[in-house]
Design an enzyme around this catalytic site. Sequence first.
Site, PDB file in Angstrom:
ATOM      1  N   ASP A 165     120.052  83.302  67.579  1.00 54.42           N
ATOM      2  CA  ASP A 165     119.746  83.209  69.006  1.00 54.42           C
ATOM      3  C   ASP A 165     120.921  82.537  69.709  1.00 54.42           C
ATOM      4  OD1 ASP A 165     118.268  83.303  71.468  1.00 54.42           O
ATOM      5  OD2 ASP A 165     116.422  83.164  70.309  1.00 54.42           O
ATOM      6  N   LEU A 172     114.469  99.911  91.856  1.00 54.31           N
ATOM      7  CA  LEU A 172     115.774 100.541  91.726  1.00 54.31           C
ATOM      8  C   LEU A 172     116.606 100.427  93.015  1.00 54.31           C
ATOM      9  CD1 LEU A 172     117.767 102.204  90.046  1.00 54.31           C
ATOM     10  CD2 LEU A 172     116.612 104.268  90.900  1.00 54.31           C
ATOM     11  N   TYR A 186     115.052  98.084  82.239  1.00 57.65           N
ATOM     12  CA  TYR A 186     114.385  97.745  80.977  1.00 57.65           C
ATOM     13  C   TYR A 186     113.838  99.001  80.293  1.00 57.65           C
ATOM     14  CZ  TYR A 186     111.253  95.205  77.785  1.00 57.65           C
ATOM     15  OH  TYR A 186     110.610  94.710  76.676  1.00 57.65           O
ATOM     16  N   THR A 241     101.921  86.167  75.494  1.00 62.44           N
ATOM     17  CA  THR A 241     103.078  85.292  75.311  1.00 62.44           C
ATOM     18  C   THR A 241     103.119  84.279  76.454  1.00 62.44           C
ATOM     19  OG1 THR A 241     104.544  86.728  76.593  1.00 62.44           O
ATOM     20  CG2 THR A 241     104.359  87.178  74.223  1.00 62.44           C
TER      21      THR A 241
END
Length: 448
Positions: A240, A299, A355, A390
Amino acid sequence: MTTFLDTLLASSAARRAGVPQATTLRRYAPGEPLLGAPALVAGAGRFATALRVRLQDSGVECLDRSASGDHPSETTGERLGAVVLDLSDAVGLSDLEPLRTVLAPAVKRLRSNARVVVIGTDPRSLPSVTGATTHRALEGFTRSLGKELRAGSTANLVLAQGDSPDGVGAAVEFFLSGRSAYVDGQVVRVDDTPAPAPEGVDAATPLAGRVAVVTGAARGIGAEIVDVLGRDGATVVCVDIPAAGDALARVANDVHGTALQLDVTAPDAGERIVAHAVGRHGSLDIVVHNAGITRDKLLVNMDADRWNSVLDVNLGSVLRMNEAVLAQGTMTTGGRIVCVSSIAGIAGNRGQTNYGTSKAGVIGLVDALSAEVAGRGVTVNAVAPGFIETEMTARVPFATREVGRRMNSLQQGGRPRDVAETIAWLCQPGSAAVTGQVLRVCGQSLLG
């Protein structure tokens, strides 16, 4: 503690609002049985006999039933932990009748957290239009059944390309186990020419003697991947960025692995990873490309930095690191490369064109690279997580979060451990027949 309290309050609010509460899923724990209830093994396909033997050797009580005969459990009301229906030798549409005659009564007798696994033949390997049509139909059936099952039960499909029972057996065992808790409505294609698996693999530590690299390992899904690979016996190199050094060191120490601080976008990242793994541990057998970022914007408002950084971290770095990992002599027969894609790469997501582009590119990488390295006995696969609980999703507003959780067949969010368990299975010697696959860990998301 704050996260726990937030979750508790959200759950209480959901109950007061009348939102149905999800079933607690059966998840894997070392030492637990593969299946804690009998399995009905039915159908007259070419794998049925070998599967019964394999499952019995794994401690599963197998109830036998031909495609047309009755079994005493149908009259005694015995509850089933699983149904495995082998239709791999079907040649026409009439051979699909057991989907109704066998599974319809069996589904009524399923316990909570039960498993349904259908076995067919990969349509791409069949010369007959009728045969290919018949076996392609199994996918629609399995996905639809997965949306009908309740109480944490799942339905999945295994498609074989040949006659070898080993790869099929390994895939069936995965789908029956607690490792696949959040995998539903999925298809695994099994190659007929797998690399030879090492002898004497311990079921409790199937990755013993293997050296694994995990990027983005300091927290979240990455930390869970490290923990599961370490539990399964691997020596883990945890990678990391330097800013996450303290957390990275804790993750590595917990599994007696080593930490490597670097930015995966560095031009020499791949070479440094190889040098560390081989120099410190003697080999490099598994690479899990987990590192990733989001920089969300519509976008029309997307600037060059947001676009380029996401594509470089999520996709460009993977391409560059693989060049070093696959250099001659670095990763040999039995090697595993597993990438983390996303449901956004399959279905798209508003505000995530960068993404979604990167994660769809990962799927393309898996398709192309798996074919390129197949002759070397190296497999390349990906997982595509859906809504996973998460720290990031915990910050989403309650109403939005509840919608995200419920938009799948299991009516709940998954856990980082669910993603890690699927990755760990793809790394096992027994999964050598599975390559070029993208396995969604999404509870059969209604998106995509």
